[in-house]
Write a protein that holds these residues in place. Structure first.
Motif, PDB file in Angstrom:
ATOM      1  N   ARG A 183      31.116  48.596  43.923  1.00 33.16           N
ATOM      2  CA  ARG A 183      30.815  47.884  42.686  1.00 33.16           C
ATOM      3  C   ARG A 183      29.531  47.074  42.824  1.00 33.16           C
ATOM      4  O   ARG A 183      28.713  47.006  41.899  1.00 33.16           O
ATOM      5  N   LYS A 184      29.342  46.476  43.988  1.00 34.66           N
ATOM      6  CA  LYS A 184      28.137  45.682  44.228  1.00 34.66           C
ATOM      7  C   LYS A 184      26.897  46.563  44.155  1.00 34.66           C
ATOM      8  O   LYS A 184      25.874  46.174  43.563  1.00 34.66           O
ATOM      9  N   GLU A 185      26.964  47.733  44.756  1.00 35.39           N
ATOM     10  CA  GLU A 185      25.834  48.661  44.700  1.00 35.39           C
ATOM     11  C   GLU A 185      25.553  49.086  43.263  1.00 35.39           C
ATOM     12  O   GLU A 185      24.397  49.188  42.840  1.00 35.39           O
ATOM     13  N   HIS A 232      36.135  43.044  36.497  1.00 33.75           N
ATOM     14  CA  HIS A 232      36.471  44.203  37.334  1.00 33.75           C
ATOM     15  C   HIS A 232      37.258  43.760  38.565  1.00 33.75           C
ATOM     16  O   HIS A 232      38.255  44.398  38.936  1.00 33.75           O
ATOM     17  N   GLU A 233      36.819  42.684  39.206  1.00 34.40           N
ATOM     18  CA  GLU A 233      37.542  42.185  40.379  1.00 34.40           C
ATOM     19  C   GLU A 233      38.963  41.776  40.016  1.00 34.40           C
ATOM     20  O   GLU A 233      39.912  42.083  40.747  1.00 34.40           O
ATOM     21  N   ASN A 234      39.111  41.069  38.899  1.00 34.05           N
ATOM     22  CA  ASN A 234      40.448  40.646  38.474  1.00 34.05           C
ATOM     23  C   ASN A 234      41.349  41.838  38.168  1.00 34.05           C
ATOM     24  O   ASN A 234      42.526  41.846  38.513  1.00 34.05           O
ATOM     25  N   ASP A 236      37.181  51.270  30.143  1.00 35.10           N
ATOM     26  CA  ASP A 236      37.247  49.910  29.607  1.00 35.10           C
ATOM     27  C   ASP A 236      36.270  48.974  30.313  1.00 35.10           C
ATOM     28  O   ASP A 236      35.662  48.102  29.676  1.00 35.10           O
ATOM     29  N   ILE A 237      36.101  49.135  31.609  1.00 37.02           N
ATOM     30  CA  ILE A 237      35.102  48.335  32.324  1.00 37.02           C
ATOM     31  C   ILE A 237      33.707  48.701  31.850  1.00 37.02           C
ATOM     32  O   ILE A 237      32.832  47.834  31.698  1.00 37.02           O
ATOM     33  N   SER A 240      26.230  38.448  31.658  1.00 40.12           N
ATOM     34  CA  SER A 240      26.991  39.664  31.348  1.00 40.12           C
ATOM     35  C   SER A 240      27.357  40.423  32.610  1.00 40.12           C
ATOM     36  O   SER A 240      28.463  40.963  32.723  1.00 40.12           O
ATOM     37  N   LEU A 241      26.431  40.470  33.584  1.00 40.11           N
ATOM     38  CA  LEU A 241      26.764  41.119  34.859  1.00 40.11           C
ATOM     39  C   LEU A 241      27.842  40.341  35.599  1.00 40.11           C
ATOM     40  O   LEU A 241      28.733  40.920  36.229  1.00 40.11           O
TER      41      LEU A 241
END
Length: 1523
Positions: free
Chosen positions: A550-552, A1029-1031, A1059-1060, A1021-1022
């Motif tokens: 996700r970080k990438e 996403h983490e939650n 949804d994400i 927004s990011l």
């Protein structure tokens, strides 16, 4: 004279029409007779009633009473016009007027007499009604146009008077009658409904079909939907207007397929030309509406210019009154809006219809193509699956004839199918040799179809933008002279810069999407194996792995946002520079005065030009994507390999006698050779099938009315023989009289080894379109051993296999093909099915052709046996199984092993009882949320957006946005102020340099603030996307097993992907635009009120009305959007299920059952359901748009009238107010639409929030961490352990207590429902427990769950594996070296199953398919055991299975450490008789727990009873005594 000329032309055309009709007249006596019968009056009624009924029936021919009376009113209007004209003619004679005036009145009398005759004919003769009505309207409209020019237009001037003013009041009466008859009645008269199929009319026509032109232009035919929605909480799909018959998928298929489907008669041309031919009328109208829209876009600039010129000169330089320009300022946006909405009405209709057409086209073509097996080169096909692995995926193919199946699969003579070559090997190699056809088809019906319909607006790129750009240049040249070209040249010089940035954005987007794909792949894999992840305690590690991906992904998302923001700034700067450069050239070089009329009218045109500039990039990208997708669909339709049935060409066929008479009932082959592809160089085929050929030398005939077996070693082609019979393989003859035949007249049923079930109830899956016969259905359920499964329905693959078998048995087919359907079943179930089903009455008299490895079970009941060798050649065919065994020693060995298994299975204990499902559906229906999006869902986004500091974030951001919107208004005022200087000073006194510098400075400040605020919001927004996403991922990973059981994995994946994506894309963007436009509208309204305080009330009134209209619209649209979303899923699901039904070699279920037509019809039905809802949704957008636009036009027109006639304001301030009013009104609609889209997209927030607020397992804590050295032993001590699956559910374990010393091997036995599986779940704390479990002396309920589960390893009966290399499966977190991994594989016994250098050898670099589908169950279990060895857990739980039992038991005895405690959930007594202890469970309680030697000495022992019942009693006692 013009009306007279029109009358003459009309009469001539009418006569020509009569002549043509008489020449080509067709007999319609029957219709006349029908009409005549319908006109017969009833007897026994009064004369008046009879006349009334006749009139009523006559009016029905016109579409109803209302239409008839409108036609009658037009006739009365024509009569009155004739009367007035005759009166004027007589008056002219009486007054002695000039001969020309008398002639004019005569000509008008003739015109109106002619229209009276036409209108009278239209209400007397239904046959001539349409043509006479059109001629009447044409003549009346021409007359109205003439009078408008002669008598109305002069009223708008200051120099002219009406030409016919002498007629007095009769003139205005005449004009009024003409307006009513030529305009009003055509606008309000309802349309007559004419069904596209007279034999199948709509019971209740859609209001769209009967709406008047005015209702159609205002979309008021949707009023019932709008107001119905306002009265209910949720508007269901059944309350929406019915689908118009012209939009029904069946009708569209009949009319469109002849243009786009070569098998329906279409030309072999690109799909684009076929679609354009079908939509030629729609795109013609769309082009005309675009032209109208472009032209009327210039009405406001022209009107503003003329009004300001009038104010600047006090009317000295114009002879047209201001009210005309005010009317134009009002009507211009109205006509523009009507044109735009009409364009969108047709465009969205094309969108929805094309979605359905292309989806149906792809589906029907998929039913014709040959599905071939393909395996990625890195994946090794093991012997266990080689015979069928050939079909696990598909490759590229060719095309075929129509839908249904042929009566029989009969082909004779030389090779029948010569097809065009498939894709070149080089092209395939370019795609990596892994072009998965099934994935491609699914992509075609989702992504590609979406791209194609999104590119429907290509006319905007090729027509609107060029025409509007040219008109902008012309307009500005008229205003500013050649200085306009200087401004445009700046844009042309710098336009490559946005292009370069756009190109960079595209490259970054590609990289970002690659990272997104990697994240989605990891998320999908984790979700699909989530049960395994939880049982192994891998939640945190998997969460970190997803977090890295996700970080990438977010890194590239940030770069993309920065580039997009930069591109926006560059476009803004370019547009902003154009104006000062143009104005500077105009004033400094051309020495012209820059007054308000020039400034504010040119600003509007510059805005239009800027919009076109920004649109080019968007529409170019969209059209290119659409073309690429259209090419992909076209390539699929033209270049996929077809079944021989469809690809055979008449010129390639030899004319030979067909199988006739009794011979056409034969089932079998003669001198036939079959391959999986016509292309010998097809590199997509898996190695096992690349060169495989099935050969039948001589004649092979299966016996009718009995059981035929096809046997042979793994990989010999048994399944291929079934596929050859079904016509799925390519037929090649080896002699002149070669043939194969499968008669279909009596029906064919097929059950694949790999089951295929649809998203429907079990009953619907079994019936498969057949009528329900309750007694037969119940008997099928009993014979297929499904009775308990219908009560429980959680028996996994075994249940699905039996559902597939039940479908075949229930069908009325005379011939049933079965592909090793016993392979996935345990021996007890297999024996039950053989006894009850294959020996039962439902099979009697039917022909069964069955592939099987269960020779021991099936051979006693088989009447005919075919044996195939490893080379794919038939080695024997006989009624005696011994002949096949003699010809192949390996079969004899396989039979001996099978008999041994059958004997051992007598001891097997039934499977664990599983919790019941309340629903018969294979997938639980997803509920539709009602009402508006909840505040807590929006709050989830807002709180994440602000990063926990909402006051600071929103204060800074909104302040920047307010300044950003106020500054352009000040900039506009400043331009007006500059222009006003020329009214007060001489041109030489105006400091042009100062004004240009100040204007440029303001532009720079706006650019800086815009950039900073956009950057600030992009960061937020990011951050929101990252946190949400983490939650979500954390919530899902910490969910309970019960929640996982109730939730389909597809929905979990959708939350983490679609949804994400909505959160970081549409939701963030729409919220930004919504706030921006809201602030902009407040600023504009404030400035308007500042200059015209009285307009505070109209402004608020417009806002309130807009809010009311928007609210009722949103109420309806939210309901329809949700229904639309739910309607789309079944369309895709059905298409996906249909493709899946074709996709495997075990597969071709749809074609085997000849169910193509059934699936096509069902697809059409689902498309109709979606189309009905989607068309309503799009039309609702038209309803709100036209009303908001009209509201804005009224507001702007009223403001213009007030500023001109009631308020003394300078021309500059008037121009400023009118520009802001236009902006304010245009923003109103956008706000409503954006808010609607935001609410719709926010459904994703609701879905995410619902998955965050689920039941969770306890979170890890510092206190729950065990000591570093724990566990040092595998000792287990359980005290009064009870367990249940839910808080309200019954207990499944009751106060269990036991003690297991470290290193002991304990067997757990018990009958179905005794609690064996519940015990293993309770030890892992996967279900709710009470009591204590001590693991190495520490109570596990005090430890973190991941600590407990990571130190207990379970090997389930069906282990789950990750896609990727074997190394990744053994060591997913890269904690061990290869030597350790290979040692574990060796200890687990994998290497003992394969030779050192044998083909198909499994190594650490072997690729494992998803879920391990390219490995046998036994191999998967060995890998799972190797993984357990690597984990070095002190407690190992084994759910034993007999397939690799000997190897696993050897490993357990010899390779595990002496301190490893092993709990074996036993299915066979022989496995556990040498255990240290045996625990016997019954109804959730321990009824005995001791060593087998001790238990066998007790007379009341349950274990002893089980052993004594066994057929292998002596051996079991011996094992127990020697242990």
């Amino acid at each position: 004279m013009i009306p007279l000329y029109g009358t003459v032309a009309s009469a001539i055309l009418f006569l020509i029409h009569l002549l043509v009709k008489s020449l080509f007249r067709k007999s319609d006596a029957e219709s006349k007779k029908h009409v005549g019968n319908g006109m017969e009056p009833e007897e026994g009624i009064s004369r008046a009633e009879r006349v009334f009924k006749l009139l009523e029936k006559h009016s029905l021919c016109y579409g109803g009473v209302v239409i008839f009376w409108y036609l009658f009113a037009r006739m009365i209007g024509c009569l009155l016009l004739l009367g007035i004209s005759v009166h004027n003619l007589l008056l002219s004679y009486r007054q002695g007027d000039h001969i020309l005036d008398i002639f004019l009145h005569k000509s008008l009398s003739i015109v109106y007499l002619y229209t009276l005759v036409l209108s009278s004919t239209s209400i007397i003769s239904h046959k001539w009604s349409k043509i006479t009505t059109r001629h009447t309207i044409f003549l009346l409209f021409v007359s109205l146009g003439v009078y408008t020019y002669r008598d109305v237009w002069p009223l708008a001037t200051t120099t002219e008077t009406p030409m016919d003013i002498a007629e007095g009041k009769l003139l205005w009466v005449k004009i009024t009658l003409l307006a009513i008859t030529a305009l009003l009645i055509p606008l309000v008269i309802p349309h007559q409904y004419i069904p596209v199929d007279p034999n199948d009319p709509m019971p209740i026509p859609n209001a769209e079909l009967t709406a008047s032109l005015l209702s159609f232009l205002l979309y008021s035919f949707l009023d019932p939907v709008i107001f119905s929605a306002s009265k209910v909480r949720h508007l269901s799909w059944s309350q929406l207007p019915p689908l118009t018959d012209s939009n029904r998928a069946k009708y569209l298929k009949q009319t469109a397929f002849p243009h786009i489907d070569t098998f329906s008669g279409a030309k072999k041309q690109h799909l684009f030309f076929g679609l354009m031919r079908f939509y030629r009328w729609e795109y013609t109208v769309m082009a005309l509406t675009i032209i109208a829209q472009v032209l009327f876009n210039f009405a406001p600039p022209i009107a503003i210019n003329r009004i300001l010129v009038y104010l600047e000169t006090n009317g000295a330089d114009t002879n047209i009154r201001p009210w005309f320009w005010i009317v134009l300022l009002f009507m211009g946006p109205i006509v523009t809006s009507m044109s735009n909405q009409w364009y969108l009405f047709i465009a969205t209709q094309v969108t929805v219809l094309t979605e359905g057409l292309l989806s149906q086209l792809v589906l029907e073509h998929s039913l014709r193509i040959r599905m071939k097996a393909e395996t990625p080169k890195a994946v090794v096909a093991t012997p266990d699956i080689a015979s069928v692995d050939g079909q696990s995926s598909s490759s590229s193919s060719n095309t075929t004839t129509s839908g249904g199946s042929l009566p029989s699969s009969t082909i004779k003579g030389k090779e029948k199918a010569k097809v065009e070559p498939a894709k070149k090997a080089a092209e395939v190699k370019k795609n990596g040799g892994q072009d998965n056809l099934i994935g491609k088809i699914n992509n075609l019906i989702t992504t590609d179809v979406s791209n194609i319909v999104d590119s429907k607006d290509f006319l905007v790129l090729f027509l609107e933008i060029p025409v509007q750009t040219v008109l902008c240049v012309v307009f500005l040249y008229k205003l500013l002279g050649w200085s306009a070209f200087i401004g445009f040249s700046v844009i042309l010089i710098f336009i490559p810069i946005p292009g370069l940035v756009t190109k960079k954005i595209q490259s970054v987007q590609v990289k970002r999407m690659r990272k997104t794909d990697e994240r989605v792949q990891v998320v999908t894999e984790v979700v699909n194996t989530l049960r395994m992840v939880k049982l192994f305690g891998w939640e945190q590690a998997m969460n970190e792995r997803i977090g890295v991906k996700r970080k990438e992904e977010l890194h590239w998302a940030w770069i993309q946002k920065v580039l997009e923001m930069s591109n926006g700034l560059i476009n803004f700067i370019l547009t902003s520079l154009t104006m000062p450069i143009t104005y500077g050239t105009y004033t400094l070089i051309m020495k012209q005065q820059l007054n308000a009329s020039i400034i504010f009218s040119s600003i509007a045109v510059f805005s239009l030009f800027g919009y076109q500039l920004h649109s080019v990039s968007y529409f170019t990208t969209t059209v290119i994507q659409g073309k690429v997708s259209l090419d992909r669909v076209n390539d699929f339709l033209r270049n996929t390999e077809l079944l021989d049935t469809f690809s055979a060409k008449p010129q390639d066929q030899l004319i030979v006698p067909s199988l006739t008479g009794e011979n056409d009932r034969e089932i079998g082959f003669r001198d036939a050779v079959f391959s999986w592809s016509t292309d010998s160089e097809d590199v997509n085929l898996s190695p096992s099938l690349h060169s495989f050929k099935l050969r039948v030398n001589g004649e092979l005939l299966f016996k009718h009315g009995c059981i035929n077996l096809i046997i042979g070693p793994t990989g010999c082609g048994k399944t291929s023989m079934l596929m050859a019979l079904l016509g799925e393989m390519h037929f090649m003859s080896s002699s002149a009289d070669a043939w194969f035949n499968l008669p279909r007249s009596g029906g064919v049923a097929y059950a694949a080894q790999e089951s295929w079930v649809q998203n429907a109830t079990i009953r619907e899956n079994i019936l498969f379109g057949s009528q329900l016969d309750e007694p037969r259905y119940k008997e099928v359920i009993r014979q297929c051993a499904l009775e308990k499964d219908l009560e429980l329905f959680e028996a996994g693959d075994q249940t699905e296999t039996r559902v597939t078998l039940a479908r075949a048995i229930y069908s009325p087919a005379e011939i049933i093909l079965l592909d090793d359907i016993l392979a996935a079943l345990d021996v007890h179930t297999s024996k039950q099915i053989v006894e009850d089903c294959f020996k039962g009455g439902l099979i009697k008299g039917r022909t069964i052709i069955m592939v099987t490895h269960n020779i021991a079970l099936m051979s006693p009941i088989a009447d005919f046996v075919v044996s195939i060798g490893l080379d794919g050649t038939v080695t024997s065919q006989s009624s005696d199984i011994s002949i096949a065994l003699d010809s192949d020693p390996s079969l004899a060995q396989e039979l001996a092993e099978e008999e041994e298994k059958l004997q051992k299975a007598e001891e097997e204990i039934a499977l664990t009882k599983k919790e019941a499902k309340a629903d018969g559906k294979l997938i639980i229906a997803e509920e539709i949320v009602e009402g508006h999006v909840s505040w807590k869902s929006v709050k989830l986004f807002l709180s994440s957006l602000s990063g926990g500091h909402p006051i600071i974030f929103f204060t800074l951001w909104i302040a920047a946005m307010a300044f950003e919107n106020a500054a352009p208004t000040f900039q506009l005022w400043f331009l007006g102020f500059w222009g006003s200087q020329y009214e007060q000073h001489a041109p030489s006194e105006v400091r042009v340099g100062f004004y240009l510098g100040a204007y440029s400075g303001i532009t720079g400040i706006i650019t800086m603030i815009f950039g900073l605020s956009s950057l600030y919001y992009a960061l937020g927004s990011l951050r929101a996307s990252k946190e949400i996403h983490e939650n979500l991922v954390g919530s899902i990973l910490s969910s309970t097993l019960r929640w996982l059981d109730e939730t389909p994995t597809s929905r979990i994946i959708a939350r983490c992907t679609q949804d994400i994506r909505a959160v970081e894309g549409p939701i963030a963007r729409l919220f930004f635009v919504l706030v921006d436009l809201g602030i902009s509208s407040l600023v504009n309204l404030s400035v308007i009120v500042l200059y015209s305080p009285v307009f505070v009330f109209p402004g608020l009134g417009v806002a309130m009305i807009g809010i009311y209209i928007g609210n009722v619209y949103l109420k309806a649209q939210m309901s329809v959007k949700r229904e639309m979303s739910n309607a789309k899923a079944p369309v895709l699901a059905h298409l996906g299920a249909s493709i899946t039904g074709l996709s495997q070699l075990k597969f071709s279920s749809i074609r085997a059952y000849s169910a193509e037509d059934q699936f096509k019809t069902e697809s059409l039905r689902r498309i109709d359901h979606y189309t009905r809802i989607a068309r309503t949704s799009y039309n609702l957008n038209r309803w709100i748009a036209i009303r908001i636009d009209a509201l804005g036009a009224i507001f702007t027109g009223s403001l213009a009238w007030y500023l001109v006639y009631r308020h003394s304001v300078s021309s500059a301030n008037t121009g400023l107010s009118l520009n802001l009013a236009i902006d304010f009104c245009s923003v109103l609609l956008v706000i409503v639409r954006i808010y609607n889209d935001f609410e719709v997209q926010s459904n994703s927030l609701e879905r995410i929030k619902s998955y965050i607020d689920i039941e969770h397992e306890p979170k890890p804590t510092e206190e729950g961490k065990p000591p570093a050295a724990w566990p040092t032993s595998g000792e287990l001590r359980v005290e009064k352990l009870s367990a249940r699956y839910s808080q309200t559910g019954p207990k499944v374990l009751h106060d269990i207590s036991f003690n297991i010393r470290s290193g002991e091997r304990v067997g757990v036995v018990g009958r179905t429902g005794s609690g064996k599986s519940s015990l293993t779940l309770a030890l892992l704390q996967c279900i709710l427990t009470e009591g204590n479990v001590f693991y190495d002396g520490i109570p596990t309920n005090n430890l973190n769950l991941d600590a407990v589960r990571s130190n207990i390893t379970i090997i389930p009966q069906m282990p789950e594996l990750l896609s990727g290399t074997l190394r990744r499966n053994l060591d997913p977190f890269e904690q061990h070296d290869d030597a350790t991994l290979n040692a574990a594989l060796r200890d687990a016994g994998l290497f003992s199953l394969q030779t050192e250098n044998g083909e198909g050898r499994i190594t650490l670099d072997t690729n494992i398919a998803s879920s391990g589908s390219n490995l046998s169950v036994g191999q998967r279990q060995i890998i799972a055991l190797a993984r357990a060895i690597i984990r070095k857990s002190k407690v190992l739980i084994l759910d034993e299975d007999y397939q690799t039992d000997a190897i696993i038991q050897k490993t357990l005895r010899n390779k595990l450490g002496t301190d490893v405690t092993v709990l074996t959930v036993a299915h066979r007594l022989q496995t556990i008789m040498d255990a240290d202890k045996i625990m016997v469970l019954d109804n959730g309680r321990i009824i005995e727990f001791d060593s087998p030697k001790v238990l066998l000495t007790r007379e009341d022992s349950k274990l002893k009873a089980l052993v004594d019942e066994s057929g292998d009693k002596a051996a079991l006692y011996e094992i127990a005594q020697s242990a």
